[in-house]
Design an enzyme around this catalytic site. Sequence first.
Site, mmCIF file in Angstrom:
data_model
loop_
_atom_site.group_PDB
_atom_site.id
_atom_site.type_symbol
_atom_site.label_atom_id
_atom_site.label_comp_id
_atom_site.label_asym_id
_atom_site.label_seq_id
_atom_site.Cartn_x
_atom_site.Cartn_y
_atom_site.Cartn_z
ATOM 1 N N ASP A 184 0.849 -1.185 0.000
ATOM 2 C CA ASP A 184 0.000 0.000 0.000
ATOM 3 C C ASP A 184 0.888 1.239 0.000
ATOM 4 O O ASP A 184 1.791 1.365 0.830
ATOM 5 C CB ASP A 184 -0.903 0.013 1.243
ATOM 6 N N GLU A 209 -14.287 -4.743 -2.666
ATOM 7 C CA GLU A 209 -14.118 -4.548 -1.221
ATOM 8 C C GLU A 209 -15.431 -4.906 -0.548
ATOM 9 O O GLU A 209 -16.421 -4.194 -0.691
ATOM 10 C CB GLU A 209 -13.729 -3.095 -0.948
#
Lengths: 283, 222
Positions: free
Chosen positions: A12, A131
């Site tokens: 990330d 998600e």
Amino acid sequence: MSKTVRIIPRLDIKGPNLVKGIHLEGLRVLGRPESFARHYYESGADELMYMDVVASLYERNSLKEIISRTAREAFIPLSVGGGIRTLEDIKEVLRAGADKVSLNTGAIRNPIFIKEASRKFGSSTIVVSIEAIRQPDGSYLAYTDNGREYCGIEVLGWAKKVEELGAGEIVLTSIDKEGTGTGFDIGLTRMVSEAVSIPVIACGGAGKPDDIARVILEGKADAVAVASVLHYDFIKNGGAAESAQEEGNTEFLKSNKSFSKIKSAGLREIKGLLRSNELECRV
Amino acid sequence: MIENPKVAIVDFGLGNLFSIKLACEASGLTPKITSDPYETTGADALILPGVGAFGDAMESLERLGLISAIMEFAASGKPLLGICLGMQLLMSESEEFGSHKGLGIISGPVVRFRDIGNKKIKVPQVGWNRIFKTDSGGWDSSSLKGIGDGTYMYFVHSYYAVPSLSEAVLCETDYEGHRYCSGISWRNISAFQFHPEKSSKMGVMIYRNWAETVINNKRSMV
């Protein structure tokens, strides 16, 4: 013969730094992404996944530089996600050296974008990131913006739809599990993996090597994205010695602590465990 | 001293040509991404890459005037490397979305992975799989020199080539019950269904081996 499963370090990115959060929020700075990427390449990563967690336009150049520097030294597939909304965005990250892009918000707001993108760049280039958040009634809904935006779309139907629209793979993240280190959402992964014929990459929740084996064996994942377990192993072994750029919350790094719920492990150890479970993976 | 051989990477649309270029550079070659027919035929070696659909790719090659340039290059005896769709394009024809004619440099069709019996298989194949030696010969005189039997390479594809001549098959791969040709070596042509530039260190070694062939070929032509 069973299929070869892939272990994909997930990095990330925020600005120039590698970060890690809980439930995709509360970001901690871990170090320079390139150092981590290099180490994972050297120790047998099957692929690398960069996720731009802020995905703001003005930081786009810093992401592209990270991609290019990584592509120069890591000859394995590289996927990039976060804030990709247009065909032009895709072209830009591919040109910087990415092999695949993952779409989420851009795909949910405009599903035809998946079709256009896969037609133009080939299905194998287009990954759709889903998600998922479990609802009180046990169903799963897809969210955008790192699990912050509700859109009321049911996960299973959406997964089938993205396959139909031409997506080559699905990255399935359980927002409930992400960053918690309490294991993957096995039920969610299995439900989606059994319903589509494109590969499903399980993401979110790995706290120990055994969790990774379980999501493959029981969740039927084709690949697993792993962040904290690998990052903390690298940090513990002094790999992140080069300091992170002074931006964002670096207190965690300075404190020299590791996240208590995580049992860190390197790629070799993880793959050793998978092989002892008779799962095929690249050595 | 011979200068670094020039390699033309044929650009006929999209795909990650950047990593092919980097792999060439890491192997001592001077790559140039080009869609110019003249530059293509004039290079010391040629790479035909490609992702996407067979029919669209042939159309783009045609539109750019590259078909005759590639045919001419193949006939010159200089090293030509096909990668992924680029390998399939070398074949006679493909059944992808109807039937399409290929370059026909290697004889044989391109076919799709099919379900075997009731077993539904995941297509495209995305990921790492192993390459194996065939009965017809070893790898020592090919780009696979020094690569171990059963080494993992990175694949992304739904279709595969079926060369008519078994001697042209350099390596084979198993996917969900299909044993298929994953590499070709025939005269000056090398081709791989997998992506050597995405296959980690063993993949880069294939580029190095091929670069050696390119350098030797250039020397012999001086």
